[in-house]
Design a protein around this motif. Structure first.
Motif, short mmCIF file in Angstrom:
data_model
loop_
_atom_site.label_atom_id
_atom_site.label_comp_id
_atom_site.label_asym_id
_atom_site.label_seq_id
_atom_site.Cartn_x
_atom_site.Cartn_y
_atom_site.Cartn_z
N THR A 32 34.77 40.17 50.54
CA THR A 32 33.76 39.52 51.38
C THR A 32 34.10 37.57 51.21
OG1 THR A 32 31.53 38.83 51.33
CG2 THR A 32 32.34 39.27 49.11
N LEU A 33 33.02 36.89 51.66
CA LEU A 33 33.47 35.59 51.40
C LEU A 33 33.33 34.83 50.09
CD1 LEU A 33 30.93 34.34 54.53
CD2 LEU A 33 33.69 34.92 54.43
N PRO A 34 34.23 34.02 49.78
CA PRO A 34 34.09 33.35 48.50
C PRO A 34 32.66 32.85 48.27
CG PRO A 34 36.14 32.57 49.72
CD PRO A 34 35.39 33.36 50.72
N GLY A 35 32.46 33.10 47.02
CA GLY A 35 31.24 32.49 46.75
C GLY A 35 29.86 33.47 46.89
N ALA A 36 30.27 34.71 47.38
CA ALA A 36 29.36 35.50 47.75
C ALA A 36 28.93 36.37 46.55
CB ALA A 36 29.71 36.60 49.14
N THR A 37 27.90 37.12 46.53
CA THR A 37 27.37 38.08 45.58
C THR A 37 27.47 39.45 46.14
OG1 THR A 37 24.86 37.91 45.68
CG2 THR A 37 26.07 36.42 44.12
N ALA A 38 27.48 40.64 45.12
CA ALA A 38 27.35 41.88 45.48
C ALA A 38 26.78 42.80 44.51
CB ALA A 38 28.83 42.57 46.24
N SER A 39 26.16 43.82 45.22
CA SER A 39 25.65 44.88 44.11
C SER A 39 25.59 46.42 44.59
CB SER A 39 24.16 44.57 43.96
OG SER A 39 23.20 44.69 45.17
N LEU A 40 25.88 47.24 44.00
CA LEU A 40 25.79 48.74 44.46
C LEU A 40 24.63 49.31 43.79
CD1 LEU A 40 27.67 50.77 46.01
CD2 LEU A 40 28.35 51.42 43.78
N ASP A 41 23.59 50.03 44.65
CA ASP A 41 22.33 50.58 44.29
C ASP A 41 21.64 49.90 43.27
OD1 ASP A 41 23.04 52.65 45.79
OD2 ASP A 41 23.95 53.80 44.32
N GLY A 42 21.72 48.50 43.71
CA GLY A 42 20.96 47.43 42.71
C GLY A 42 21.74 46.96 41.46
N GLU A 43 22.92 47.48 41.17
CA GLU A 43 23.64 47.10 39.92
C GLU A 43 24.61 45.92 40.47
OE1 GLU A 43 26.18 48.79 36.22
OE2 GLU A 43 25.34 49.93 37.67
N ALA A 44 24.50 44.78 39.68
CA ALA A 44 25.32 43.78 40.33
C ALA A 44 26.67 44.18 39.93
CB ALA A 44 24.98 42.55 39.54
N LEU A 45 27.75 43.69 40.78
CA LEU A 45 29.18 43.84 40.93
C LEU A 45 29.85 42.43 40.41
CD1 LEU A 45 29.81 46.01 44.14
CD2 LEU A 45 29.32 46.56 41.68
N ARG A 46 30.83 42.38 39.58
CA ARG A 46 31.63 41.55 39.45
C ARG A 46 32.40 41.04 40.86
NH1 ARG A 46 33.66 38.32 35.63
NH2 ARG A 46 32.88 39.54 33.90
N VAL A 47 32.54 39.91 41.39
CA VAL A 47 33.21 39.23 42.60
C VAL A 47 34.09 38.19 42.32
CG1 VAL A 47 32.99 38.48 45.05
CG2 VAL A 47 31.09 40.10 43.79
N THR A 48 35.34 38.21 42.27
CA THR A 48 36.23 37.08 42.11
C THR A 48 35.88 36.05 43.02
OG1 THR A 48 37.75 37.68 44.02
CG2 THR A 48 38.00 39.01 41.70
N PRO A 49 36.36 34.87 42.51
CA PRO A 49 36.10 33.48 43.19
C PRO A 49 36.48 33.49 44.96
CG PRO A 49 36.94 32.86 41.17
CD PRO A 49 37.05 34.37 41.42
N ASP A 50 37.32 34.30 45.22
CA ASP A 50 37.87 34.57 46.63
C ASP A 50 37.11 35.81 47.23
OD1 ASP A 50 39.28 36.43 45.12
OD2 ASP A 50 41.12 36.01 46.25
N GLY A 51 36.08 36.35 46.41
CA GLY A 51 35.37 37.04 47.09
C GLY A 51 35.74 38.75 47.21
N ARG A 52 36.55 39.15 46.14
CA ARG A 52 37.05 40.41 46.16
C ARG A 52 36.25 41.26 45.00
NH1 ARG A 52 41.93 40.62 44.09
NH2 ARG A 52 41.87 38.54 43.63
N PHE A 53 35.96 42.55 45.37
CA PHE A 53 35.08 43.25 44.09
C PHE A 53 35.54 44.64 44.06
CE2 PHE A 53 32.84 42.85 48.02
CZ PHE A 53 32.34 44.26 48.37
N ILE A 54 35.24 45.56 43.36
CA ILE A 54 35.32 47.02 43.30
C ILE A 54 34.41 47.71 42.92
CG2 ILE A 54 37.92 46.92 42.85
CD1 ILE A 54 37.30 47.64 40.03
N PHE A 55 34.15 49.06 43.24
CA PHE A 55 33.18 50.10 42.89
C PHE A 55 33.61 51.49 43.16
CE2 PHE A 55 32.05 48.93 47.14
CZ PHE A 55 31.80 49.92 47.85
N GLY A 56 33.00 52.28 42.21
CA GLY A 56 33.67 53.59 42.22
C GLY A 56 32.33 54.82 42.36
N PHE A 57 32.85 55.88 42.57
CA PHE A 57 31.69 56.81 42.59
C PHE A 57 32.16 57.96 41.62
CE2 PHE A 57 32.15 55.40 47.07
CZ PHE A 57 31.23 54.86 46.99
#
Length: 273
Positions: free
Chosen positions: A39-64
């Motif tokens: 995503t964009l730098p400075g964005a935040t993200a969450s999966l099913d309401g749980e916050a995800l760690r996002v890198t300064p340049d906007g990258r993140f991971i999640f799993g099932f």
């Protein structure tokens, strides 16, 4: 076509293109799958309401996990306050279930005198997986830590004497004792235990953002806690320690509390010559 309609279409395409740049997803949208987001730098993200760690340049991971529900909701808030919501469909998998009856009770359930040891082993492994490093060592991608016949698959489960046992959360690679085991990706060692009751010599490598690899039933561990390792580096030797019937490597992966299928992150196992 009127000029006003043409202008509206151009504007819509521009907005759609901009929105596509604000969020991209790549990975396996299935039980046991891992997804890489951008995503964009400075964005935040969450999966099913749980916050995800996002890198300064906007990258993140999640799993099932193995038994994840058919749907999940990803929410991304970009700089400026715009909110992007993605309703994700999670493919459901059929697992290999074996029913075996007539087994002696001592084999099905561990004796009372080792339960304290088993609980201590589980606590040590859980503690090793709590590392939440901001480094994205998973950027290296993943390779097989060892090659050989696949003797066990993710998600399989046995029902012994009518009692469901824990599912198998890894992929088993068979091979002779002493076969080199390599780091599948960059990371930091968070556990190097010489002898756990079930898993024997056990190694855990953290890949960042609470994504980790575990290696069970080892003959020898060649690295120590806190050591940084590189993809392809030999970190252990395959063995048959713990409760096993033969030598093999049991490779497991966790993202937070979810069990990930390692086989979904690597190419097909190379064929033996």
């Amino acid at each position: 076509m009127t000029r006003a309609l043409l202008s509206a279409i151009v504007l819509l395409l521009a907005v759609s293109s901009a929105r596509a740049e604000e969020l991209t997803l790549d990975g396996q949208f299935t039980q046991g799958g891992l997804v890489f987001g951008k995503t964009l730098p400075g964005a935040t993200a969450s999966l099913d309401g749980e916050a995800l760690r996002v890198t300064p340049d906007g990258r993140f991971i999640f799993g099932f996990g193995r038994d994840h529900a058919p749907r999940a909701t990803l929410t991304v808030t970009v700089p400026g306050g715009a909110v992007i919501t993605r309703e994700l469909e999670v493919a459901q998998r059929a697992y290999d279930i074996q029913r075996i009856d007539g087994i002696k009770k001592d084999y099905v359930s561990p004796p009372e005198e080792v339960l304290a040891r088993i609980r201590a082993d589980a606590a040590a492994a859980a503690e090793a997986r709590t590392a939440d490093r901001p480094e994205s060592d998973f950027d290296s991608g993943f390779i097989w830590p060892a090659t050989g016949p696949i003797s066990g698959v993710y998600g399989s489960q046995r029902i012994l004497n009518g009692e469901p046992r824990q599912p198998h959360y890894g992929v088993d690679v068979a091979g002779p004792v002493g076969t080199p085991v390599m780091a599948p990706a960059n990371g930091v060692v968070t556990l190097a235990h010489p002898d756990m009751y079930f898993s024997g010599a056990t190694l855990i490598i953290d890949h960042g953002h609470r994504l980790s690899s575990s290696f069970l039933h080892l003959e020898e561990i060649l690295v120590q806690v806190g050591q940084r390792v590189k993809q392809g580096e030999v970190v252990a030797l395959m063995g048959k320690s713990g409760r096993v019937t033969g030598p093999h490597l049991d490779w497991r992966m966790n993202w937070r509390g979810e069990r990930i299928d390692p086989a979904l992150l690597v190419p097909p196992m190379p064929k033996s010559e």
